[in-house]
Design an enzyme around this catalytic site. Sequence first.
Site, short mmCIF file in Angstrom:
data_model
loop_
_atom_site.label_atom_id
_atom_site.label_comp_id
_atom_site.label_asym_id
_atom_site.label_seq_id
_atom_site.Cartn_x
_atom_site.Cartn_y
_atom_site.Cartn_z
N GLU A 165 -5.72 -7.25 -18.17
CA GLU A 165 -5.70 -5.73 -18.32
C GLU A 165 -5.80 -5.26 -19.89
O GLU A 165 -4.77 -5.76 -20.62
CB GLU A 165 -4.37 -5.07 -17.62
CG GLU A 165 -4.51 -3.29 -17.95
CD GLU A 165 -5.78 -2.70 -17.40
OE1 GLU A 165 -6.32 -2.05 -18.24
OE2 GLU A 165 -6.17 -2.84 -16.17
N GLY A 197 -20.33 12.86 -14.27
CA GLY A 197 -20.53 11.89 -13.53
C GLY A 197 -19.67 10.54 -14.43
O GLY A 197 -18.98 10.81 -15.11
N HIS A 206 -0.81 20.73 19.63
CA HIS A 206 -0.79 22.18 19.09
C HIS A 206 0.46 22.38 18.47
O HIS A 206 1.43 22.10 18.98
CB HIS A 206 -1.03 23.13 20.30
CG HIS A 206 -0.81 24.48 19.98
ND1 HIS A 206 -1.86 25.45 19.59
CD2 HIS A 206 0.11 25.31 20.03
CE1 HIS A 206 -1.58 26.20 19.27
NE2 HIS A 206 -0.23 26.61 19.78
#
Length: 457
Positions: free
Chosen positions: A33, A266, A440
């Site tokens: 990393e 992007g 419900h």
Amino acid sequence: MKDFDAIIVGTGQAGPPLAGRLTAAGMSVAIIERKHVGGTCVNTGCMPTKALVASAYAAHLTRRASDYGIELEGVPTVDMPKVMARSHQVTLNARRNNRDWLQSMEKCSLIEGHARFESRHVIRVGEELLRAPRIFLNVGGRAAIPDFPGVDQVPYLTNSSIVLLERVPRHLVIVGGSYIGLEFAQMYRRFGAEVTVIEKGERLIGREDHEVSDAIREILEAEGIQVRIGAECIRLEPHPDGVAVGVDCSEGAPTIIGSDVLMATGRRPNTDDLGLDTAGVEVDDHGYIKVGDDLATTAEGIWALGDCNGKGAFTHTAYNDFEIVAANLLDGEDRRVSDRILGYALYIDPPLGRVGMTEAQALKAGKKVLVGRRPMSRVGRAIEKGETQGFMKIVADADTRQILGAAILGTGGDEAIHGVLDVMNAGATVDSLRWAVPIHPTVSELWPTVISQMSPP
């Protein structure tokens, strides 16, 4: 030279769990990393942004308290340093937990530094040379910055830097009307900023159906966010009050003056400085690593997982990449990316939950479709919460009865979409979901009703 059974480059969502599977199988693993353990999701993506979204929702709900019969004294204020400290602590905790997990793995070596191929099976990290017969690339991506005129002359924010901003901009101009940009737009508007979104295309989030794009624009504009679409020629220049952003739109002022600019235009993969050509790993014209259906690259013994392979730009797809590779290598299975049914969410409020094809995509593919819709204003759960914006929508193949896709723009949409996603993964028809008996009062309970009312578009 240090020898390992496997090398993993990157500690995003695919890297650490893969290290866990490989070491559990008795292999020695080096995981590399170069910056922060945890990758995009932990450090600059999902975790800090969703923590900020939660704070923005709290601010919004506080302002609406009287709608629920709750009276608060004084005007609620946003303590942005405290908001940011909370968000950053979420990141720090997750980063530490990931590091502790990796360091607790027997036979796993966490190595910090920049990785670069010396040859197909040898990677250099600083002065160290690491060799392994299996190499897994999980290097992620970063913000893509277009070469707009003047972009190099002004300061701008990206998704990485704005999650550390300890102030509320006076006027935040967001270039890019897609998923990342819209989440920050609503978030900072709720924190108190004036916000303008600039989009080159003819509508926001252009990959969605028109009705979804239109509804999202209505939601954002109702909160005071300015939206400028059709901005074909975007240019930037310094201004005494911040940054001047020039746009060529069919309506509105030709220049917007913002105190801050967020570039949400992007993403691009982190593949340009790995020496991939040295290893024989090919990339496409956008820098994404070419992979097969099993995520193997063009170089034997090297795989690419996560954002860098162009097969999905989400945390959950990166994790599924790990699952595919681990199942194939360690469990004797034949898992493939092409079997994946893609779901995702846009975390504005209310959120958009999406799975499979849009109606437009299905029609373009030549499908004969049935479509069911229901406004959230006719969903009991939404009415009870006082959050009735949006709608539910499902698209099915009229001949095979297979579900092609679904969308929920509405309260709980990011969770309720999973009922459809799970049925699609099980290969069941729309009739199976039609005769389910959901609980419900929930949003999901309306899927059978929506399906019973399907008709041709």
